[in-house]
Design a protein around this motif. Structure first.
Motif, PDB file in Angstrom:
ATOM      1  N   LYS A   1      23.241 -40.349 -20.421  1.00  0.00           N
ATOM      2  CA  LYS A   1      24.328 -39.453 -20.812  1.00  0.00           C
ATOM      3  C   LYS A   1      23.809 -38.394 -21.775  1.00  0.00           C
ATOM      4  CE  LYS A   1      27.930 -42.998 -20.341  1.00  0.00           C
ATOM      5  NZ  LYS A   1      29.023 -43.726 -21.049  1.00  0.00           N
TER       6      LYS A   1
ATOM      7  N   ALA B   1      28.999 -33.086 -23.531  1.00  0.00           N
ATOM      8  CA  ALA B   1      29.383 -34.027 -22.471  1.00  0.00           C
ATOM      9  C   ALA B   1      29.306 -33.414 -21.083  1.00  0.00           C
ATOM     10  CB  ALA B   1      30.785 -34.569 -22.726  1.00  0.00           C
ATOM     11  N   HIS B   2      29.496 -32.083 -20.982  1.00  0.00           N
ATOM     12  CA  HIS B   2      29.526 -31.427 -19.680  1.00  0.00           C
ATOM     13  C   HIS B   2      28.133 -31.068 -19.151  1.00  0.00           C
ATOM     14  CE1 HIS B   2      29.028 -28.187 -22.533  1.00  0.00           C
ATOM     15  NE2 HIS B   2      28.638 -27.393 -21.557  1.00  0.00           N
TER      16      HIS B   2
ATOM     17  N   VAL C   1      33.261 -24.041 -23.176  1.00  0.00           N
ATOM     18  CA  VAL C   1      33.355 -24.101 -21.718  1.00  0.00           C
ATOM     19  C   VAL C   1      34.726 -24.593 -21.286  1.00  0.00           C
ATOM     20  CG1 VAL C   1      32.423 -25.154 -19.632  1.00  0.00           C
ATOM     21  CG2 VAL C   1      30.872 -24.443 -21.460  1.00  0.00           C
ATOM     22  N   ALA C   2      35.197 -25.693 -21.902  1.00  0.00           N
ATOM     23  CA  ALA C   2      36.488 -26.261 -21.504  1.00  0.00           C
ATOM     24  C   ALA C   2      37.622 -25.276 -21.757  1.00  0.00           C
ATOM     25  CB  ALA C   2      36.739 -27.571 -22.259  1.00  0.00           C
TER      26      ALA C   2
ATOM     27  N   GLU D   1      29.473 -23.871 -27.535  1.00  0.00           N
ATOM     28  CA  GLU D   1      29.160 -24.951 -26.591  1.00  0.00           C
ATOM     29  C   GLU D   1      28.085 -24.463 -25.621  1.00  0.00           C
ATOM     30  OE1 GLU D   1      32.039 -26.780 -23.410  1.00  0.00           O
ATOM     31  OE2 GLU D   1      32.681 -27.334 -25.432  1.00  0.00           O
TER      32      GLU D   1
ATOM     33  N   ASP E   1      31.457 -33.762 -28.091  1.00  0.00           N
ATOM     34  CA  ASP E   1      32.457 -32.994 -27.340  1.00  0.00           C
ATOM     35  C   ASP E   1      31.872 -31.739 -26.720  1.00  0.00           C
ATOM     36  OD1 ASP E   1      34.324 -34.848 -28.162  1.00  0.00           O
ATOM     37  OD2 ASP E   1      35.036 -33.635 -29.845  1.00  0.00           O
ATOM     38  N   LYS E   2      30.741 -31.256 -27.279  1.00  0.00           N
ATOM     39  CA  LYS E   2      30.158 -30.012 -26.808  1.00  0.00           C
ATOM     40  C   LYS E   2      29.011 -30.202 -25.828  1.00  0.00           C
ATOM     41  CE  LYS E   2      31.364 -27.111 -30.773  1.00  0.00           C
ATOM     42  NZ  LYS E   2      30.861 -26.130 -31.771  1.00  0.00           N
TER      43      LYS E   2
ATOM     44  N   GLU F   1      37.530 -22.571 -19.131  1.00  0.00           N
ATOM     45  CA  GLU F   1      38.048 -23.063 -17.842  1.00  0.00           C
ATOM     46  C   GLU F   1      39.564 -23.171 -17.865  1.00  0.00           C
ATOM     47  OE1 GLU F   1      35.824 -26.661 -17.414  1.00  0.00           O
ATOM     48  OE2 GLU F   1      34.159 -25.667 -16.346  1.00  0.00           O
TER      49      GLU F   1
END
Length: 297
Positions: free
Chosen positions: A265, A292-293, A30-31, A88, A289-290, A34
């Motif tokens: 979280k 967190a969003h 995703v990051a 992700e 890291d995968k 983006e």
């Protein structure tokens, strides 16, 4: 000047979902997707738009080439990735997302599924780009050829090879939200009770569990195969801290999924492939890291 900037922004925003969809399917992150969209905007903002006859084609060309650059770099990094690599998880709403002209709704949904994204990892970068643009978004071969600076004949060959590869290697599964949610809930309940027999009753004999911890969270370093091994593994980890997670149903990658939260979280995501009333694949993403969003409780 301000009016021109507003017009440029409006045109870009009109195509943002398409660009993000292309970039995510190519990169599985995703990051990164983006970032590609943001870099595409910078190229668009500085372009001589009087020379751009088809903004959509220009934007897709830029985004695809940027994604290709990132994909080639990412593939070398993934060779040293700890354990299996999974895409992700992407929160989606396939019922309201716009369908590009020429695209097929079913193919658009399937192309974002974890099963297909995992198979696409074994394609070459060019094959992946062609598969995404042609199969998912319905772009003509001639337009893809212009994007990749290849001949239409070469693109047709890449498309045929990629399509065959994905079709042969993608596990069979069904996207029935009601059945998928019901089985996912039963799976979660049985796991939380440590009910191995209950798990075995819903797992296909050759079920496989793929876990992605990236060396940063507990997850199996190899794919686990067979109902007995998967059932025992799931029952065991449920007694080792998973019970502390608070799970919520979330649409992920076009299907029913679970997000497990700890202290508010996101800590893990769980997705199941279902076919014939049985769970065929279990995907567990625990790399912080995968996840967190992802939305959390």
């Amino acid at each position: 000047m301000e009016a021109e900037h507003r017009d440029a922004t409006a045109v870009f925003e009109e195509h943002r979902t398409l660009l993000l969809g292309v970039a995510y399917r190519m990169l599985g992150r995703v990051a990164d997707a983006e970032d590609v969209v943001q870099d595409t905007w910078l190229r668009w903002a500085s372009a001589d738009r009087d020379e751009v006859r088809k903004p959509a084609a220009f934007l897709v060309r830029v985004a695809t080439r940027l994604a290709l650059d990132r994909l080639r770099s990412a593939q070398s990094r993934r060779e040293t990735y700890v354990g299996p690599w999974l895409p992700e998880p992407l929160p989606t709403d396939v019922h309201t997302a716009p369908v590009p002209d020429g695209a097929d709704r079913v193919l658009l949904t399937e192309s974002v599924s974890v099963a297909v994204l995992v198979v696409m990892e074994s394609l070459s970068p060019l094959e992946r780009a062609v598969f995404v643009l042609r199969e998912a978004f319905g772009f003509p071969h001639e337009e893809i050829a212009a994007v990749l600076e290849r001949s239409p004949a070469a693109v047709r060959q890449l498309a045929a090879r990629a399509r065959t590869h994905v079709a042969e290697r993608t596990p069979r599964y069904e996207v029935d939200p009601v059945q998928q949610r019901e089985l996912t809930q039963r799976f979660l309940d049985a796991a939380s009770r440590g009910d191995i027999q209950g798990l075995l009753d819903m797992l296909a004999p050759d079920v496989r569990l793929v876990g992605d911890g990236g060396g940063k969270a507990k997850a199996p370093l190899r794919t686990i195969t067979s109902a007995d091994k998967v059932g025992r593994f799931v029952a065991a980890i449920a007694q080792q801290g998973v019970a502390d997670l608070e799970f919520t149903f979330t649409e992920l990658n076009g299907a029913v999924g679970l997000v497990g939260s700890l202290d508010g979280k996101p800590a893990a995501a769980l997705l199941l492939d279902v076919a014939g009333g049985r769970i065929q694949s279990v995907y567990l993403v625990a790399n912080p890291d995968k996840v967190a969003h992802l939305p959390s409780r």
